[in-house]
Design an enzyme around this catalytic site. Structure first.
Site, short mmCIF file in Angstrom:
data_model
loop_
_atom_site.label_atom_id
_atom_site.label_comp_id
_atom_site.label_asym_id
_atom_site.label_seq_id
_atom_site.Cartn_x
_atom_site.Cartn_y
_atom_site.Cartn_z
N LYS A 112 -11.31 1.05 0.18
CA LYS A 112 -11.50 -0.12 -0.76
C LYS A 112 -13.10 -0.20 -0.50
CE LYS A 112 -7.06 -1.71 -1.13
NZ LYS A 112 -6.25 -1.04 -0.39
C1 LIG Z 1 -5.07 -0.36 -0.71
C2 LIG Z 1 -4.68 0.83 0.23
C3 LIG Z 1 -3.80 1.90 -0.64
C4 LIG Z 1 -3.39 1.64 -1.97
O1 LIG Z 1 -4.11 1.87 -3.00
P1 LIG Z 1 -3.76 1.14 -4.51
O2 LIG Z 1 -4.84 1.35 -5.29
O3 LIG Z 1 -3.28 -0.30 -4.18
O4 LIG Z 1 -2.69 1.92 -4.93
C5 LIG Z 1 -3.74 2.99 0.16
N1 LIG Z 1 -4.05 3.08 1.39
C6 LIG Z 1 -4.90 2.10 2.13
C7 LIG Z 1 -5.58 2.42 3.50
C8 LIG Z 1 -5.38 0.86 1.39
O5 LIG Z 1 -6.00 0.08 1.98
#
Ligand SMILES: *Cc1c(COP(=O)(O)O)cnc(C)c1O
Length: 458
Positions: A112
């Site tokens: 993120k």
């Molecule tokens: C947020 C997240 C996901 C999922 O991603 P999405 O965009 O919500 O499908 C997968 N792995 C990690 C470590 C995350 O923080």
């Protein structure tokens, strides 16, 4: 470039406007009016370009006159300087035809950061041009909150409010949020689940007077700018591999995997996008059966994917229905009311042309972490393990890139349960357990949370 709502009943907006907002007023998600096309030759050239140059080449096509090319370049360079891996998103080969695409080398150890570090800078710039203030409000199961705090903490004219479910995030995740040194960061531990926190946030975004007075901004993946920033690493990885790969994506809110669809719609050749889910498998069931139907959220070892309503699936439905907003608006209203929706055959077959889905249990996740450690002496986090397990369950082979979305040290309990050893924190977080924490505990109640925010905004 202008942005329209998936539900078709909101006025078009500029990039800067959608950057500093949340849902469209009609409840839909913003999408670009058209997809810019990137020629095969330019994409091939990405193989030898720095990550920041690829990001610039893609993002500039979406910003219209919201930012100049040099403003964009400055923010992209500053955002990715903070990543501690060469090339920002290294590809590690793990088999003759398999790679891990490591997306966790940013400040908070999850993918993120890649989008958040950029949109933090762009938001500050857009705000300086527009005037006024922005209030970031987010509910988090851990990773979104820490990435948002790392990106928006300390920015002028911005206040950041992050709600996490008390006692339901890992110690590392909580400390990454609550030890921020910045006075504009406000952590709220709510006495409830992530879904409860999310529901309060959603309700607050529906209080138009509050939204306007506070300048409320959503930084979860309903914000299109996040999808855009994430589409960059699909281009980078595919260009480096040189053949159209399959991407296996650990999926919760469908934002990351939809960034892969966005790249395809801009002209990138991708063999298949594999949606890897944990036991919260609403999207996998929808793709297998054609029935999009909401169940109860289960707690798993991959908590950032413990979601039942995958907000960004609406974007995929918008495209799969050939942008039929009239149908989609009704379909989403029905889904909200009855918690289920039958996908029309043409929509389903369009989705299946692009996506495949595989569900992975906690047991398979642990086994995969253990096996991978035994064979490669490398620890992976439980979200990455869901994707690796899904990749191993597939029948088709071909060149495959597995998205590795978090550093194993972010989820030490699951990793040590599986592999018998605890992954150390990287140097930049080595003192995490010595830093002082700052957090307020509140009931999951819309009025109390609104009052808390208003008191701090003055
Ligand atoms: C947020 C997240 C996901 C999922 O991603 P999405 O965009 O919500 O499908 C997968 N792995 C990690 C470590 C995350 O923080």
């Amino acid at each position: 470039m202008r942005y329209i709502s998936t539900r078709g009943n909101s006025p078009p907006r500029s990039f800067a406007e959608i950057l500093l907002s949340g849902l469209a007023p009609d409840g839909g998600l913003y999408m670009p009016e058209t997809w810019p096309q990137i020629a095969a030759q330019e994409i091939a050239g990405f193989a030898n370009s720095p990550y920041t140059a690829v990001a610039h080449a893609i993002v500039k096509r979406f910003v219209g006159d919201s930012f100049s090319e040099s403003e964009l370049r400055a923010d992209i360079d500053a955002a990715y300087k903070l990543f501690d891996a060469p090339g920002v998103v290294p590809l590690q080969q793990i088999a003759p035809d398999q790679w891990l695409l490591e997306l966790f080398h940013g400040p908070t150890l999850a993918f993120k950061d890649i989008a958040m570090q950029l949109i933090g800078r762009l938001s500050a710039r857009a705000l300086a041009k527009r005037g006024g203030r922005a209030t970031i409000l987010a509910a988090t199961s851990g990773d979104t909150g820490s990435a948002a705090i790392a990106a928006f903490g300390g920015l002028a004219n911005v206040e950041v409010f992050v709600l996490h479910p008390k006692g339901r995030v890992s110690d590392v995740q909580r400390r990454q949020m609550t030890t921020s040194p910045h006075a504009n960061v406000h952590n709220i531990a709510v006495e409830g689940t992530f879904d409860d926190a999310q529901a309060v946030v959603k309700d607050l975004f529906a209080e138009i007077d509050f939204v306007e007075r506070a300048g409320l901004v959503a930084v979860n993946s309903i914000n299109f700018a996040r999808i855009l920033a994430q589409s960059v690493y699909y281009f980078v990885a595919a260009a480096k591999l040189g053949l159209p790969p399959t991407f296996v994506v650990p999926t919760g809110n469908f934002g990351d995997v939809f960034a892969g669809e966005a790249a395809m719609r801009m002209g990138l050749q991708i063999e298949k996008l594999v949606v890897a889910t944990n036991e919260n498998d609403i999207v996998a069931r929808a793709l297998h059966t054609g029935l999009y139907s909401r169940g109860e959220v289960r707690q798993t070892l991959s908590p950032s994917m413990d979601i039942q309503v995958a907000s960004n699936f609406e974007r995929a439905l918008f495209e799969a229905s050939a942008r039929n907003s009239a149908w989609l608006g009704n379909a989403m209203a029905q889904f909200a009311k009855t918690r289920s929706l039958v996908l029309p055959p043409v929509v389903l077959s369009n989705l299946r042309a692009r996506y495949e889905a595989i569900r992975v249990s906690d047991e398979e996740t642990l086994q995969t972490i253990a096996d991978f450690y035994k064979s490669q002496r490398v620890l992976i986090d439980p979200h990455t393990a869901v994707a690796l397990a899904a990749s191993r369950k597939r029948e088709q082979g071909g060149w495959t890139a597995i998205l590795s979305t978090a550093h194993p040290a972010k989820f030490p309990a699951a990793v040590s349960k599986a592999a018998g050893i605890s992954p150390p924190l990287p140097p930049r977080l080595a003192d995490l357990y010595e830093r002082a924490e700052r957090v307020s505990v509140l009931p999951v109640d819309k009025a109390s949370i609104r009052r808390f925010i208003e008191d701090r905004l003055g």
